[in-house]
Design an enzyme around this catalytic site. Structure first.
Site, PDB file in Angstrom:
ATOM      1  CG  ASP A 133      -2.077   0.976   1.104  1.00  0.00           C
ATOM      2  OD1 ASP A 133      -1.804   2.178   0.978  1.00  0.00           O
ATOM      3  OD2 ASP A 133      -3.241   0.545   1.140  1.00  0.00           O
ATOM      4  CB  THR A 179     -16.779  -0.172  -9.015  1.00  0.00           C
ATOM      5  OG1 THR A 179     -17.956   0.579  -8.772  1.00  0.00           O
ATOM      6  CG2 THR A 179     -16.083   0.415 -10.235  1.00  0.00           C
ATOM      7  CG  ASP A 180     -22.229  -0.687  -8.705  1.00  0.00           C
ATOM      8  OD1 ASP A 180     -21.332   0.152  -8.472  1.00  0.00           O
ATOM      9  OD2 ASP A 180     -23.318  -0.698  -8.088  1.00  0.00           O
ATOM     10  CD  GLU A 181     -19.320   4.647  -8.892  1.00  0.00           C
ATOM     11  OE1 GLU A 181     -18.813   5.536  -9.580  1.00  0.00           O
ATOM     12  OE2 GLU A 181     -19.534   4.764  -7.679  1.00  0.00           O
ATOM     13  CE1 TYR A 204     -13.073   4.060  -8.392  1.00  0.00           C
ATOM     14  CE2 TYR A 204     -15.461   4.178  -8.662  1.00  0.00           C
ATOM     15  CZ  TYR A 204     -14.333   3.518  -8.193  1.00  0.00           C
ATOM     16  OH  TYR A 204     -14.460   2.326  -7.532  1.00  0.00           O
ATOM     17  CE  LYS A 239     -11.859  -0.310  -9.680  1.00  0.00           C
ATOM     18  NZ  LYS A 239     -10.779  -0.857  -8.802  1.00  0.00           N
ATOM     19  CG  PHE A 245     -23.998   9.247   1.208  1.00  0.00           C
ATOM     20  CD1 PHE A 245     -24.297  10.562   1.524  1.00  0.00           C
ATOM     21  CD2 PHE A 245     -25.039   8.326   1.117  1.00  0.00           C
ATOM     22  CE1 PHE A 245     -25.622  10.972   1.737  1.00  0.00           C
ATOM     23  CE2 PHE A 245     -26.356   8.722   1.322  1.00  0.00           C
ATOM     24  CZ  PHE A 245     -26.650  10.038   1.637  1.00  0.00           C
ATOM     25  CE1 TYR A 292     -22.155  15.936  -2.002  1.00  0.00           C
ATOM     26  CE2 TYR A 292     -21.684  14.329  -3.715  1.00  0.00           C
ATOM     27  CZ  TYR A 292     -21.284  15.072  -2.619  1.00  0.00           C
ATOM     28  OH  TYR A 292     -19.997  14.940  -2.171  1.00  0.00           O
TER      29      TYR A 292
HETATM   30  P1  NAD Z   1      -9.972   3.158  -0.289  1.00  0.00           P
HETATM   31  O1  NAD Z   1      -9.914   4.457  -1.020  1.00  0.00           O
HETATM   32  O2  NAD Z   1     -10.520   3.129   1.090  1.00  0.00           O
HETATM   33  O3  NAD Z   1      -8.513   2.509  -0.232  1.00  0.00           O
HETATM   34  C1  NAD Z   1      -7.660   2.473  -1.329  1.00  0.00           C
HETATM   35  C2  NAD Z   1      -6.296   1.993  -0.840  1.00  0.00           C
HETATM   36  O4  NAD Z   1      -5.424   1.882  -1.968  1.00  0.00           O
HETATM   37  C3  NAD Z   1      -5.632   2.965   0.149  1.00  0.00           C
HETATM   38  O5  NAD Z   1      -5.101   2.258   1.244  1.00  0.00           O
HETATM   39  C4  NAD Z   1      -4.523   3.616  -0.672  1.00  0.00           C
HETATM   40  O6  NAD Z   1      -3.403   4.040   0.092  1.00  0.00           O
HETATM   41  C5  NAD Z   1      -4.177   2.476  -1.633  1.00  0.00           C
HETATM   42  N1  NAD Z   1      -3.555   2.974  -2.865  1.00  0.00           N
HETATM   43  C6  NAD Z   1      -4.010   3.968  -3.681  1.00  0.00           C
HETATM   44  N2  NAD Z   1      -3.154   4.160  -4.700  1.00  0.00           N
HETATM   45  C7  NAD Z   1      -2.146   3.258  -4.545  1.00  0.00           C
HETATM   46  C8  NAD Z   1      -0.971   2.954  -5.276  1.00  0.00           C
HETATM   47  N3  NAD Z   1      -0.647   3.639  -6.381  1.00  0.00           N
HETATM   48  N4  NAD Z   1      -0.166   1.962  -4.840  1.00  0.00           N
HETATM   49  C9  NAD Z   1      -0.480   1.257  -3.705  1.00  0.00           C
HETATM   50  N5  NAD Z   1      -1.557   1.523  -2.960  1.00  0.00           N
HETATM   51  C10 NAD Z   1      -2.400   2.506  -3.372  1.00  0.00           C
HETATM   52  O7  NAD Z   1     -10.757   2.161  -1.241  1.00  0.00           O
HETATM   53  P2  NAD Z   1     -11.905   1.082  -0.930  1.00  0.00           P
HETATM   54  O8  NAD Z   1     -13.188   1.773  -0.786  1.00  0.00           O
HETATM   55  O9  NAD Z   1     -11.410   0.166   0.121  1.00  0.00           O
HETATM   56  O10 NAD Z   1     -11.934   0.317  -2.336  1.00  0.00           O
HETATM   57  C11 NAD Z   1     -11.045  -0.765  -2.596  1.00  0.00           C
HETATM   58  C12 NAD Z   1     -11.302  -1.304  -3.978  1.00  0.00           C
HETATM   59  O11 NAD Z   1     -12.668  -1.722  -4.088  1.00  0.00           O
HETATM   60  C13 NAD Z   1     -11.088  -0.293  -5.098  1.00  0.00           C
HETATM   61  O12 NAD Z   1     -10.500  -0.942  -6.184  1.00  0.00           O
HETATM   62  C14 NAD Z   1     -12.498   0.169  -5.449  1.00  0.00           C
HETATM   63  O13 NAD Z   1     -12.574   0.584  -6.792  1.00  0.00           O
HETATM   64  C15 NAD Z   1     -13.290  -1.091  -5.192  1.00  0.00           C
HETATM   65  N6  NAD Z   1     -14.700  -0.908  -4.827  1.00  0.00           N
HETATM   66  C16 NAD Z   1     -15.039  -0.124  -3.764  1.00  0.00           C
HETATM   67  C17 NAD Z   1     -16.375  -0.029  -3.396  1.00  0.00           C
HETATM   68  C18 NAD Z   1     -16.811   0.824  -2.214  1.00  0.00           C
HETATM   69  O14 NAD Z   1     -18.008   0.985  -2.008  1.00  0.00           O
HETATM   70  N7  NAD Z   1     -15.915   1.358  -1.407  1.00  0.00           N
HETATM   71  C19 NAD Z   1     -17.354  -0.726  -4.114  1.00  0.00           C
HETATM   72  C20 NAD Z   1     -16.951  -1.514  -5.204  1.00  0.00           C
HETATM   73  C21 NAD Z   1     -15.625  -1.605  -5.545  1.00  0.00           C
HETATM   74  O1  DAU Z   2     -20.872   1.709  -6.537  1.00  0.00           O
HETATM   75  C1  DAU Z   2     -19.622   1.385  -6.017  1.00  0.00           C
HETATM   76  C2  DAU Z   2     -18.861   2.655  -5.733  1.00  0.00           C
HETATM   77  O2  DAU Z   2     -19.429   3.234  -4.578  1.00  0.00           O
HETATM   78  C3  DAU Z   2     -17.359   2.439  -5.533  1.00  0.00           C
HETATM   79  O3  DAU Z   2     -16.821   1.942  -6.719  1.00  0.00           O
HETATM   80  C4  DAU Z   2     -16.672   3.751  -5.153  1.00  0.00           C
HETATM   81  O4  DAU Z   2     -15.296   3.537  -4.897  1.00  0.00           O
HETATM   82  C5  DAU Z   2     -17.349   4.276  -3.903  1.00  0.00           C
HETATM   83  O5  DAU Z   2     -16.778   5.527  -3.539  1.00  0.00           O
HETATM   84  C6  DAU Z   2     -18.852   4.434  -4.140  1.00  0.00           C
HETATM   85  O6  DAU Z   2     -19.124   5.501  -5.106  1.00  0.00           O
HETATM   86  P1  DAU Z   2     -20.357   6.530  -4.910  1.00  0.00           P
HETATM   87  O7  DAU Z   2     -20.038   7.743  -5.662  1.00  0.00           O
HETATM   88  O8  DAU Z   2     -21.643   5.852  -5.166  1.00  0.00           O
HETATM   89  O9  DAU Z   2     -20.228   6.747  -3.303  1.00  0.00           O
HETATM   90  P2  DAU Z   2     -20.250   8.051  -2.378  1.00  0.00           P
HETATM   91  O10 DAU Z   2     -20.199   7.549  -0.973  1.00  0.00           O
HETATM   92  O11 DAU Z   2     -19.266   9.081  -2.778  1.00  0.00           O
HETATM   93  O12 DAU Z   2     -21.711   8.638  -2.666  1.00  0.00           O
HETATM   94  C7  DAU Z   2     -22.877   7.832  -2.512  1.00  0.00           C
HETATM   95  C8  DAU Z   2     -24.070   8.668  -2.968  1.00  0.00           C
HETATM   96  O13 DAU Z   2     -24.292   9.730  -2.022  1.00  0.00           O
HETATM   97  C9  DAU Z   2     -23.894   9.352  -4.298  1.00  0.00           C
HETATM   98  O14 DAU Z   2     -25.147   9.387  -4.959  1.00  0.00           O
HETATM   99  C10 DAU Z   2     -23.451  10.766  -3.938  1.00  0.00           C
HETATM  100  C11 DAU Z   2     -24.203  11.018  -2.656  1.00  0.00           C
HETATM  101  N1  DAU Z   2     -23.578  11.914  -1.654  1.00  0.00           N
HETATM  102  C12 DAU Z   2     -22.272  11.705  -1.325  1.00  0.00           C
HETATM  103  C13 DAU Z   2     -21.674  12.469  -0.357  1.00  0.00           C
HETATM  104  C14 DAU Z   2     -20.205  12.280   0.025  1.00  0.00           C
HETATM  105  C15 DAU Z   2     -24.346  12.877  -1.016  1.00  0.00           C
HETATM  106  O15 DAU Z   2     -25.545  13.065  -1.314  1.00  0.00           O
HETATM  107  N2  DAU Z   2     -23.747  13.624  -0.031  1.00  0.00           N
HETATM  108  C16 DAU Z   2     -22.441  13.472   0.335  1.00  0.00           C
HETATM  109  O16 DAU Z   2     -21.979  14.175   1.251  1.00  0.00           O
END
Ligand code: NAD
Ligand code: DAU
Length: 334
Positions: A33, A123-125, A150, A154, A190, A207
């Protein structure tokens, strides 16, 4: 088994390592990391001393580091990424570098060292946005249509991962998961942003009109889906992973969080909408259920409450991060 986890100081990666070390005490885990703004070494403190665990601070874009770490590894579980859509709006560059180039460097190294499984967390995005009330869901057959930098980065990484299977026979698998929630999620996202705002006595920020829909999954369910794919999944396959929420809007999620805090809607502040804000996500996870026997086990209501309790008890973890994320939102007017 020796496993390389990338991004294991992030939200899902750290939860994955905690789960895996407990369930598979004979496995060895290396955590590579970079500790970007999103990587928190504190998230690993409870397992940092485990003799089967080793932390390596390094960048997945540095092929020398990656090569030295991948040598001798059987399985790569690739979480490392730039993950926040709002940050990809302000500055897409790092998303291209880490998510596309970093993934490519890992793939090259995995191929060179004969890794037996390369699991890519996506991700589903990548599938874009669904219409509200359309009843449609993303499936493994949905055509890619990313709409943020983003999501585009991905999507690109997913294509590279599949290309390495088709062209070179690298045994890959991919999971495309919906929105996770749970402990150790950065307060820029969020649900933890709302929880930490309320603990600090501020309003929650919504938002736009708040009608956007996300498909919420408790983080441990995501980890169990990855476990199912690692242990039973077929190389070359993609599996979609989603939750139990049924078209719940951001506004409805906010109201649930407010209820846990005994607050009413006067604590909601509507702010500027996200640029290109995807309207609705919904995931059909029937393939992974049918083929690998996975389904979500943690219901949204009670695990949302448990998540609130975790943030209440762990201010030491999120307080310093909150200051940083709110600086970003102040700049964005959100
Ligand atoms: P996060 O942002 O919490 O963590 C990302 C980690 O990657 C951090 O520890 C960061 O230091 C590390 N990192 C970033 N760039 C790096 C690099 N160049 N080299 C080494 N380490 C690096 O992310 P998360 O929410 O835990 O998501 C993890 C994975 O799951 C991602 O690939 C994301 O796209 C995917 N994902 C997340 C969600 C979600 O809801 N959070 C949903 C679906 C998929
Ligand atoms: O769908 C999977 C994805 O979910 C992951 O791939 C991403 O890494 C993860 O960040 C997340 O993306 P979203 O953009 O859906 O998540 P976020 O938490 O940023 O926002 C969720 C929803 O809430 C989105 O519709 C934006 C809205 N939002 C977000 C924030 C931070 C608000 O309304 N208010 C806020 O303050």
């Amino acid at each position: 088994m020796k496993i390389l986890v990338t991004g294991g100081a992030g939200f899902i990666g750290s939860n994955f390592i905690r789960y895996w070390l407990k369930k598979y005490p004979n496995d060895e885990i290396l955590n590579l990391d970079k500790l970007t703004y999103a990587g928190h070494i504190e998230s690993t403190s409870d397992f940092a001393e485990n003799p089967n665990y080793k932390f390596i601070k390094g960048d997945i874009c540095d092929s020398g580091t990656v090569d030295s770490v991948v040598e001798g590894v059987e399985t790569v579980v690739h979480f490392a990424a730039e993950t926040h859509v709002d940050r990809s709006i302000v500055g897409p560059g790092p998303f291209v570098v880490t998510n596309v180039i970093g993934t490519h460097i890992l793939l090259e190294s995995a191929l060179r060292h004969g890794v037996k499984r390369f699991h890519h967390i996506s991700t589903d995005e990548v599938f874009g946005s669904l219409e509200l009330d359309s009843g449609k869901k993303f499936s493994e057959k949905t055509i890619y249509d990313p709409r943020s930098a983003y999501a585009a980065s991905k999507a690109s990484s997913d294509h590279f991962v599949r290309a390495y299977f088709q062209t070179y026979g690298l045994p890959i698998t991919i999971t495309n998961c919906s929105n996770n929630f749970g402990p150790f999620q950065d307060p820029e996202k969020f649900i933890p942003r709302m929880i930490t705002d309320l603990i600090e006595g501020r309003d929650v920020k919504i938002y736009g009109d708040g009608k956007n829909v996300r498909d919420w999954l408790y983080v441990e369910d995501h980890i169990k889906a990855i476990e199912a794919v690692l242990t039973k999944g077929q190389p070359g396959q993609t599996y979609l992973v989603g939750g139990m929420t049924n078209d719940i809007s951001n506004l409805e999620v906010a109201k649930m969080v407010l209820k846990i805090f005994d607050k009413d809607e006067s604590s909601i502040k509507f702010v500027k909408d996200r640029l290109g804000h995807d309207r609705r996500y919904a995931v059909d996870w029937s393939k992974i259920e049918k083929e690998l026997g996975w389904k979500p086990e943690h219901d949204f209501d009670s695990w949302l409450e448990k998540t609130v309790s975790w943030y209440r008890k762990n201010e030491w973890w999120w307080k310093p991060l909150k200051k940083e994320s709110e600086k970003l939102y102040a700049k964005m007017g959100q």
